[in-house]
Design an enzyme around this catalytic site. Structure first.
Site, PDB file in Angstrom:
ATOM      1  N   CYS A   2       0.798  -1.366  -0.081  1.00  0.00           N
ATOM      2  CA  CYS A   2      -0.171   0.153  -0.008  1.00  0.00           C
ATOM      3  C   CYS A   2       0.923   1.196   0.009  1.00  0.00           C
ATOM      4  O   CYS A   2       2.093   1.162   0.623  1.00  0.00           O
ATOM      5  CB  CYS A   2      -0.808   0.232   1.265  1.00  0.00           C
ATOM      6  SG  CYS A   2      -2.042  -1.389   1.375  1.00  0.00           S
ATOM      7  N   ARG A  27       3.521  -0.305  -5.029  1.00  0.00           N
ATOM      8  CA  ARG A  27       3.121  -0.763  -3.683  1.00  0.00           C
ATOM      9  C   ARG A  27       1.625  -1.328  -3.639  1.00  0.00           C
ATOM     10  O   ARG A  27       1.399  -2.006  -2.547  1.00  0.00           O
ATOM     11  CB  ARG A  27       3.162   0.339  -2.749  1.00  0.00           C
ATOM     12  CG  ARG A  27       4.465   1.267  -2.833  1.00  0.00           C
ATOM     13  CD  ARG A  27       4.393   2.300  -1.847  1.00  0.00           C
ATOM     14  NE  ARG A  27       4.326   1.864  -0.528  1.00  0.00           N
ATOM     15  CZ  ARG A  27       5.758   1.486   0.099  1.00  0.00           C
ATOM     16  NH1 ARG A  27       6.706   1.777  -0.356  1.00  0.00           N
ATOM     17  NH2 ARG A  27       5.776   1.014   1.443  1.00  0.00           N
ATOM     18  N   TRP A  73      -3.202  -2.498  -1.593  1.00  0.00           N
ATOM     19  CA  TRP A  73      -2.765  -3.982  -1.945  1.00  0.00           C
ATOM     20  C   TRP A  73      -3.345  -4.816  -0.778  1.00  0.00           C
ATOM     21  O   TRP A  73      -3.083  -4.655   0.606  1.00  0.00           O
ATOM     22  CB  TRP A  73      -1.266  -4.205  -1.831  1.00  0.00           C
ATOM     23  CG  TRP A  73      -0.955  -5.635  -2.163  1.00  0.00           C
ATOM     24  CD1 TRP A  73      -0.823  -6.184  -3.362  1.00  0.00           C
ATOM     25  CD2 TRP A  73      -0.735  -6.984  -1.550  1.00  0.00           C
ATOM     26  NE1 TRP A  73      -0.541  -7.413  -3.602  1.00  0.00           N
ATOM     27  CE2 TRP A  73      -0.488  -8.094  -2.126  1.00  0.00           C
ATOM     28  CE3 TRP A  73      -0.816  -7.027  -0.100  1.00  0.00           C
ATOM     29  CZ2 TRP A  73      -0.160  -9.232  -1.897  1.00  0.00           C
ATOM     30  CZ3 TRP A  73      -0.576  -8.410   0.510  1.00  0.00           C
ATOM     31  CH2 TRP A  73      -0.360  -9.418  -0.545  1.00  0.00           C
ATOM     32  N   ASN A  99      -0.726   2.288   5.645  1.00  0.00           N
ATOM     33  CA  ASN A  99       0.089   1.231   4.904  1.00  0.00           C
ATOM     34  C   ASN A  99       0.705   0.268   6.346  1.00  0.00           C
ATOM     35  O   ASN A  99       1.326   0.703   7.069  1.00  0.00           O
ATOM     36  CB  ASN A  99       1.259   1.802   4.217  1.00  0.00           C
ATOM     37  CG  ASN A  99       2.252   0.829   3.911  1.00  0.00           C
ATOM     38  OD1 ASN A  99       3.254   1.251   4.082  1.00  0.00           O
ATOM     39  ND2 ASN A  99       2.072  -0.536   3.668  1.00  0.00           N
ATOM     40  N   GLY A 100       0.194  -1.015   6.301  1.00  0.00           N
ATOM     41  CA  GLY A 100       0.630  -1.777   7.310  1.00  0.00           C
ATOM     42  C   GLY A 100      -0.465  -2.879   7.588  1.00  0.00           C
ATOM     43  O   GLY A 100      -1.316  -2.900   6.920  1.00  0.00           O
ATOM     44  N   GLU A 469      15.625 -17.576 -11.508  1.00  0.00           N
ATOM     45  CA  GLU A 469      15.421 -16.046 -11.673  1.00  0.00           C
ATOM     46  C   GLU A 469      14.539 -15.899 -12.752  1.00  0.00           C
ATOM     47  O   GLU A 469      13.458 -15.372 -12.796  1.00  0.00           O
ATOM     48  CB  GLU A 469      16.626 -14.910 -11.620  1.00  0.00           C
ATOM     49  CG  GLU A 469      16.296 -13.699 -12.185  1.00  0.00           C
ATOM     50  CD  GLU A 469      15.421 -12.896 -10.882  1.00  0.00           C
ATOM     51  OE1 GLU A 469      15.037 -13.503 -10.201  1.00  0.00           O
ATOM     52  OE2 GLU A 469      14.951 -11.871 -11.522  1.00  0.00           O
ATOM     53  N   LYS A 473      10.432 -14.692 -12.854  1.00  0.00           N
ATOM     54  CA  LYS A 473      10.035 -13.950 -14.042  1.00  0.00           C
ATOM     55  C   LYS A 473       8.904 -14.421 -14.887  1.00  0.00           C
ATOM     56  O   LYS A 473       7.654 -13.641 -15.025  1.00  0.00           O
ATOM     57  CB  LYS A 473      11.104 -13.448 -14.836  1.00  0.00           C
ATOM     58  CG  LYS A 473      12.069 -12.555 -14.301  1.00  0.00           C
ATOM     59  CD  LYS A 473      11.765 -11.088 -14.185  1.00  0.00           C
ATOM     60  CE  LYS A 473      11.408 -10.862 -12.729  1.00  0.00           C
ATOM     61  NZ  LYS A 473      12.611 -10.870 -11.684  1.00  0.00           N
ATOM     62  N   GLU A 476       5.678 -14.721 -12.897  1.00  0.00           N
ATOM     63  CA  GLU A 476       5.152 -13.559 -12.032  1.00  0.00           C
ATOM     64  C   GLU A 476       4.293 -12.595 -13.272  1.00  0.00           C
ATOM     65  O   GLU A 476       3.506 -12.035 -12.637  1.00  0.00           O
ATOM     66  CB  GLU A 476       5.997 -12.961 -11.147  1.00  0.00           C
ATOM     67  CG  GLU A 476       7.112 -12.075 -11.894  1.00  0.00           C
ATOM     68  CD  GLU A 476       7.980 -11.353 -10.690  1.00  0.00           C
ATOM     69  OE1 GLU A 476       9.052 -11.128 -10.878  1.00  0.00           O
ATOM     70  OE2 GLU A 476       7.308 -10.686  -9.790  1.00  0.00           O
ATOM     71  N   HIS A 492      15.691 -37.021 -10.742  1.00  0.00           N
ATOM     72  CA  HIS A 492      14.947 -37.400  -9.406  1.00  0.00           C
ATOM     73  C   HIS A 492      13.645 -37.365  -9.159  1.00  0.00           C
ATOM     74  O   HIS A 492      13.272 -37.518  -7.848  1.00  0.00           O
ATOM     75  CB  HIS A 492      16.179 -37.013  -8.378  1.00  0.00           C
ATOM     76  CG  HIS A 492      17.529 -37.246  -8.566  1.00  0.00           C
ATOM     77  ND1 HIS A 492      18.115 -38.380  -8.341  1.00  0.00           N
ATOM     78  CD2 HIS A 492      18.678 -36.565  -9.261  1.00  0.00           C
ATOM     79  CE1 HIS A 492      19.350 -38.673  -8.587  1.00  0.00           C
ATOM     80  NE2 HIS A 492      19.701 -37.565  -8.952  1.00  0.00           N
ATOM     81  N   LYS A 587       5.418  -4.247  -5.461  1.00  0.00           N
ATOM     82  CA  LYS A 587       6.885  -4.447  -5.756  1.00  0.00           C
ATOM     83  C   LYS A 587       7.356  -4.179  -4.339  1.00  0.00           C
ATOM     84  O   LYS A 587       8.487  -4.983  -4.170  1.00  0.00           O
ATOM     85  CB  LYS A 587       7.338  -3.046  -6.541  1.00  0.00           C
ATOM     86  CG  LYS A 587       8.692  -3.063  -6.712  1.00  0.00           C
ATOM     87  CD  LYS A 587       9.111  -2.392  -7.833  1.00  0.00           C
ATOM     88  CE  LYS A 587      10.514  -2.730  -8.548  1.00  0.00           C
ATOM     89  NZ  LYS A 587      10.750  -3.908  -8.811  1.00  0.00           N
TER      90      LYS A 587
HETATM   91  C1  F6R Z   1      10.683 -10.445  -8.492  1.00  0.00           C
HETATM   92  C2  F6R Z   1      10.469  -9.342  -7.484  1.00  0.00           C
HETATM   93  C3  F6R Z   1      10.329  -9.672  -6.083  1.00  0.00           C
HETATM   94  C4  F6R Z   1      11.344  -9.128  -5.166  1.00  0.00           C
HETATM   95  C5  F6R Z   1      11.295  -9.332  -3.605  1.00  0.00           C
HETATM   96  C6  F6R Z   1      12.025  -8.548  -2.857  1.00  0.00           C
HETATM   97  O1  F6R Z   1      10.625  -9.765  -9.733  1.00  0.00           O
HETATM   98  O2  F6R Z   1      10.590  -8.296  -7.751  1.00  0.00           O
HETATM   99  O3  F6R Z   1      10.539 -11.435  -5.886  1.00  0.00           O
HETATM  100  O4  F6R Z   1      12.723  -9.373  -5.461  1.00  0.00           O
HETATM  101  O5  F6R Z   1       9.888  -8.993  -3.418  1.00  0.00           O
HETATM  102  O6  F6R Z   1      12.050  -7.370  -2.796  1.00  0.00           O
HETATM  103  P1  F6R Z   1      13.260  -6.389  -2.464  1.00  0.00           P
HETATM  104  O7  F6R Z   1      14.432  -6.662  -3.305  1.00  0.00           O
HETATM  105  O8  F6R Z   1      12.549  -4.939  -2.648  1.00  0.00           O
HETATM  106  O9  F6R Z   1      13.761  -6.706  -1.108  1.00  0.00           O
END
Ligand code: F6R
Length: 592
Positions: A2, A27, A73, A99-100, A469, A473, A476, A492, A587
């Site tokens: 949020c 957010r 969020w 926010n929280g 990684e 991607k 998500e 396995h 994010k």
């Molecule tokens: C994936 C992504 C998330 C962040 C994770 C950690 O693309 O963005 O998996 O990497 O939420 O976030 P930070 O790096 O901000 O601690």
């Protein structure tokens, strides 16, 4: 999660608040809302979905001398207008954005309900407004009502609060981020981060936990534990917060293009190429060297970058491990005598990582490797190094992942006195640029898998981390179920999932292990998999789906991850999805 934004003073509030929310919608973007204060009266507007939906119901030129706004969020309660913020108390005296998460909101709700208080939403936020209103009814001033409410609340909150009939924009902060900005022209602002208020203010202060207070257009007053607090205001470099698509169709595409630049920038920042010396604090290097283990903590992509870094440290004779932050807090890992904890985070606000810091004893050695300047993890770590990626807006992290790996590898080089790392990174940056330049080929691969439901990534050694990684991607932003395994591990168990036509992406970046991974690919093809081999020039073979410019094996994850980022981007686009704002995500993950 949020985002909150607010201000007091002479402003066009609709423009300020809605444009501020757009900068914060990384957010969360389930719903948005705002409230204006005008001559003691408060008007409220809320809408499900995007900030544009909200803007369409707010009249232009609305008069107001204070305002608060929120992008949500959802945590408590579904995505509805009633659950959107601002929330207000039952008597409509208190309006606030939050926010929280309030852990004891159920007990507080029962307590207030017992006194006849009625609730309209399922949120924990409405409970905060009503607790404050309760203390107002008891005869407290707004400030004391906030202080008394804070004593009752368990959990995390950044709050911006307006009172009916009472001038002033009030605030309170515990565990969730909140920054204040002082304007030059009878305006004061607040927000979850600096981006929305940079154009309106010249000096800024990030609040510490337990702070509360209020602002008028001319002054800001803050308190902790009932005592007046002197806030330290400082200017900010706007370069760090540039919010601009710069002609790109999506932030993710822009940020993928910036990946190589971020790698180069880290080399420039932390290595003097003329003198061939690293520019890290020698004391930091000595402590890292003396540690019995370097322990990387991170979440999501930041965990994967630190897994790659830990492997790189190990390969170069340094003891290092990487843990998922939300698991590390459960203490199932060995107790070390002299660990050095390295916390990796793009946002610097990830709650799971902050919980790690909360658990560490005083005096524990900590280094934050962070992108967002002055964020909570940056402020609370014993030492901080910035990756300097600039604002990353798309929810999926891209350039920051490459920057994190680069910085950690430079650190490893510095501890070991290995001055060849910067040159290898510059070669890796060239390979990344080359992959990005050939993005049409990757789009063509994406076109061939638009309808798939499952995908696999395989690799060995450092290539495995690129697979992890890339797989994240793909999940998500394209919503394709994806798994990542070390090449040798599929047989396995997971190989049972391979069906006729299952796409498998194999990263082959190291000639020393290319034979083994290629034979794993054959095993998969024999079970019907369609293999896409992504290989380095040093180990390419005819028929490989994509061959990238040569880099040393340890640096192969750079071009490979760039490939994975672009594949996910194009697949998302071709499936008609929201590339920058995938469903269910935010994010900055500020809840545990
Ligand atoms: C994936 C992504 C998330 C962040 C994770 C950690 O693309 O963005 O998996 O990497 O939420 O976030 P930070 O790096 O901000 O601690």
């Amino acid at each position: 999660m949020c985002g909150i934004v607010g201000a007091i003073g002479n402003l066009d509030y609709k423009t300020y608040l809605t444009s501020g929310l757009k900068k914060l919608d990384y957010r969360g973007y389930d719903s948005a809302g705002l409230a204006f204060w005008n001559k003691g009266k408060i008007s409220l507007y809320r809408a499900v979905g995007s900030v544009e939906n909200l803007a369409s119901i707010v009249p232009d030129g609305h008069a107001g001398t204070a305002g608060i706004a929120h992008t949500r969020w959802a945590t408590h309660g579904g995505v509805t207008v009633e659950n959107a913020h601002p929330q207000r108390s039952w008597d409509k005296k208190v309006y606030l954005v939050h926010n929280g998460v309030i852990d004891n909101y159920k007990e507080l709700k029962e307590w207030l309900s017992g006194m006849g208080c009625q609730f309209r939403s399922d949120t924990d936020t409405e409970v905060i407004a009503s607790v404050i209103a309760y203390f107002l009814q008891e005869g407290e001033t707004p400030l004391d009502a906030i202080r008394k409410a804070m004593e009752k609340l368990d959990g995390s909150y950044a709050l911006a609060i307006l009172f009916t009939g009472q001038e002033g924009l009030y605030f309170a902060k515990n565990k969730s981020p909140l920054v204040l900005g002082r304007g030059d022209t009878r305006i004061n602002c607040l927000a979850s981060d600096y981006a929305p208020i940079l154009d309106y203010c010249s000096n800024f202060a990030a609040l510490d936990d337990g702070t509360y207070g209020y602002m008028t257009e001319n002054s800001i007053v803050a308190y902790r534990n009932g005592k007046n607090l002197a806030l330290r205001f400082a200017s900010k470099d706007k370069e760090d917060y540039v919010y601009d698509l710069a002609g790109y169709p999506h932030f993710m595409m822009k940020e993928i293009h910036e990946g190589a630049h971020v790698v180069r920038k880290n080399v420039e920042t932390y290595f003097d190429r003329e003198k061939k010396v690293y520019l890290f604090d020698p004391q930091l290097l000595a402590s890292l060297k003396a540690a019995d283990e370097v322990v990387f903590l991170g979440c999501g992509s930041s965990h994967y970058s630190s897994e790659a870094a830990a492997a790189y440290f190990n390969r170069h004779g340094l003891r290092a491990t990487s843990y998922i932050a939300s698991e590390w807090i459960h203490g199932v890992y060995p107790h070390l005598k002299n660990p050095y904890y390295v916390l990796i985070s793009q946002s610097g606000e990830t709650a799971d990582l902050i919980s790690c810091l909360d658990m560490m004893e005083k005096g524990t050695k900590t280094l934050g490797i962070v992108n967002a300047k002055d964020s909570t993890i940056a402020r609370r770590s014993g030492h901080v190094l910035y990756i300097g990626a600039g604002l990353e807006v798309a929810v999926a992290s891209t350039k920051s992942f490459l920057g994190q790996m680069a910085l950690m590898m430079l650190l490893c080089g510095a501890v070991n006195g290995d001055t060849s790392v910067p040159d290898s990174l510059l070669e890796a940056a060239k390979a990344v640029d080359d992959v990005v330049g050939r993005r049409a080929d990757i789009d063509a691969i994406a076109e061939g898998i638009v309808e798939v439901h499952d995908a696999f990534f395989v690799g060995r050694g450092m290539d495995f981390f690129a697979g992890e990684e890339s797989s994240l991607k793909l999940k998500e932003i394209s919503y394709v179920h994806s798994e990542s395994y070390p090449g040798g591990e599929l047989k396995h168990g997971p190989i049972a999932l391979i069906e006729e036509g299952t796409p498998v992406f194999a990263f082959v970046g190291n000639p020393e292990i290319s034979k083994q991974i290629r034979s794993n690919v054959e095993e998969l093809k024999a079970r019907g998999a369609v293999a896409y081999i992504v290989s380095s020039e040093s180990c390419a073979k005819e028929g490989d789906a994509f061959v990238y410019r040569y880099v040393e094996g340890d640096f192969a994850p750079y071009p490979e991850v760039a490939f994975g980022q672009l594949l996910s981007y194009y697949l998302s686009l071709r499936r008609g999805l929201n590339v920058d704002k995938p469903r269910n995500l935010a994010k900055s993950v500020t809840v545990n």
